[in-house]
Design an enzyme around this catalytic site. Structure first.
Site, PDB file in Angstrom:
ATOM      1  N   GLU A   2       0.820  -1.213   0.000  1.00 12.46           N
ATOM      2  CA  GLU A   2       0.000   0.000   0.000  1.00 12.46           C
ATOM      3  C   GLU A   2       0.860   1.273   0.000  1.00 12.46           C
ATOM      4  OE1 GLU A   2      -3.055  -0.499  -0.371  1.00 12.46           O
ATOM      5  OE2 GLU A   2      -3.706  -2.280   0.718  1.00 12.46           O
ATOM      6  N   HIS A  54      -2.942   2.794   8.284  1.00 12.67           N
ATOM      7  CA  HIS A  54      -4.007   1.945   7.737  1.00 12.67           C
ATOM      8  C   HIS A  54      -4.188   0.734   8.634  1.00 12.67           C
ATOM      9  CE1 HIS A  54      -6.550  -0.422   5.217  1.00 12.67           C
ATOM     10  NE2 HIS A  54      -5.612  -1.320   4.965  1.00 12.67           N
ATOM     11  N   HIS A  88      -7.546  -2.160  10.417  1.00 14.90           N
ATOM     12  CA  HIS A  88      -8.825  -2.814  10.185  1.00 14.90           C
ATOM     13  C   HIS A  88      -9.683  -2.799  11.461  1.00 14.90           C
ATOM     14  CE1 HIS A  88      -6.368  -5.429   7.123  1.00 14.90           C
ATOM     15  NE2 HIS A  88      -6.575  -4.198   6.684  1.00 14.90           N
ATOM     16  N   GLU A  96     -16.819  13.395  22.184  1.00 14.79           N
ATOM     17  CA  GLU A  96     -15.485  13.744  21.708  1.00 14.79           C
ATOM     18  C   GLU A  96     -15.319  13.566  20.198  1.00 14.79           C
ATOM     19  OE1 GLU A  96     -12.257  11.286  23.060  1.00 14.79           O
ATOM     20  OE2 GLU A  96     -13.543   9.517  23.157  1.00 14.79           O
ATOM     21  N   HIS A 137     -13.201  -3.337   4.509  1.00 13.91           N
ATOM     22  CA  HIS A 137     -11.764  -3.570   4.572  1.00 13.91           C
ATOM     23  C   HIS A 137     -11.119  -2.859   5.756  1.00 13.91           C
ATOM     24  CE1 HIS A 137      -7.685  -3.843   2.306  1.00 13.91           C
ATOM     25  NE2 HIS A 137      -7.453  -3.454   3.555  1.00 13.91           N
TER      26      HIS A 137
END
Length: 273
Positions: free
Chosen positions: A116, A139, A141, A169, A210
């Protein structure tokens, strides 16, 4: 001179990746992080001056030519980064023409940056335009947020409002809301382009079914952004588990008042006022 493995940047990356793995956000080799470093933060270390390998990027990264990035490796497990950082992390330098990068530290067993990496760099380029202080792309999950992408409309306003209303918040931490791209194959330049387009407007972008791409000034701040988004998604999941009937909520007017109190501006058009 000291070695780069002992730098605060590597230590911080080790800690954050371990914590993310412990939260079940990065199963197996899922997830990746990149951290832009300045030349003056890197070049005093004795072991970052030799090019170990060079690779083409496959897109024009001239906007970040000469920058260094500390990045996790392709196929590597977050759970291992803490104990073997010189294998699972690498420091790379973007070439002067922005077409390739050099590995100057880490990946000692021949590894490479995450698949990525182009998506990360495209997002870095866009976030630099928004806020030059932002140096991290993360990144992962997050379980409850991914679950929402199966049950809720993939609409930025809709999802942002839910997440804002789950806790006070949220609107303070991500007043822009959350961006959304269509489902796309990960690891491609196409998904990188779509994500970066959203990163021009949002600090966090959902990859449906994803995971999440998030950006920030520091690793801790960026990790905290993910924490808050996922906590809101978790509360939403718990509301559903308790029957889903909401008897009281934070109103749009109250959200606006919270944002104003903390000096934040909610995404235009996302609140009904």
């Amino acid at each position: 001179m000291t070695k780069f493995v002992d730098s605060p940047y590597v230590l911080n990356m080790r800690e954050v990746t371990r914590e993310s793995y412990n939260r079940y956000w990065d199963e197996r080799n899922g997830g990746n992080v990149s951290y832009r470093l300045l030349a003056e933060e890197v070049e005093s270390y004795e072991d970052v001056h030799e090019v170990k390998a060079s690779f083409e990027l496959g897109f024009d990264a001239s906007a970040i030519a000469g920058y260094y990035y500390l990045v996790t490796g392709t196929g590597r497990y977050f759970r291992n980064v803490y104990s073997r950082p010189t294998l699972d992390l690498g420091l790379v330098k973007i070439s002067a023409d922005g077409q390739s990068y050099d590995i100057v530290w880490g990946f000692e067993d021949g590894g490479k940056p995450t698949s990525e990496f182009p998506s990360h760099l495209m997002s870095h380029i866009e976030r630099l335009k928004v806020n030059p202080e932002q140096r991290v792309v993360f990144h992962c999950h997050p379980t409850n947020l991914i679950a929402m992408s199966f049950t809720q409309p993939l609409d930025e306003r809709h999802l942002s409002r839910i997440l804002w209303k789950m806790q006070a918040e949220s609107i303070v931490v991500f007043p822009q809301g959350i961006g959304v791209i269509p489902y796309m194959t990960p690891g491609t330049n196409d998904i990188g382009v779509k994500t970066s387009e959203k990163m021009a407007e949002f600090q966090a972008v959902l990859w449906p079914h994803h995971g999440l791409f998030a950006s920030g000034v520091t690793l801790d701040e960026t990790y905290g952004l993910v924490e808050v988004i996922e906590k809101a998604a978790m509360i939403f999941s718990q509301v559903g588990a308790q029957g889903g009937k909401i008897l009281q909520e934070i109103t749009d007017q109250e959200l606006q008042e919270i944002a104003e109190f903390f000096g934040m501006t909610p995404h235009a058009g996302f609140l009904d006022l």
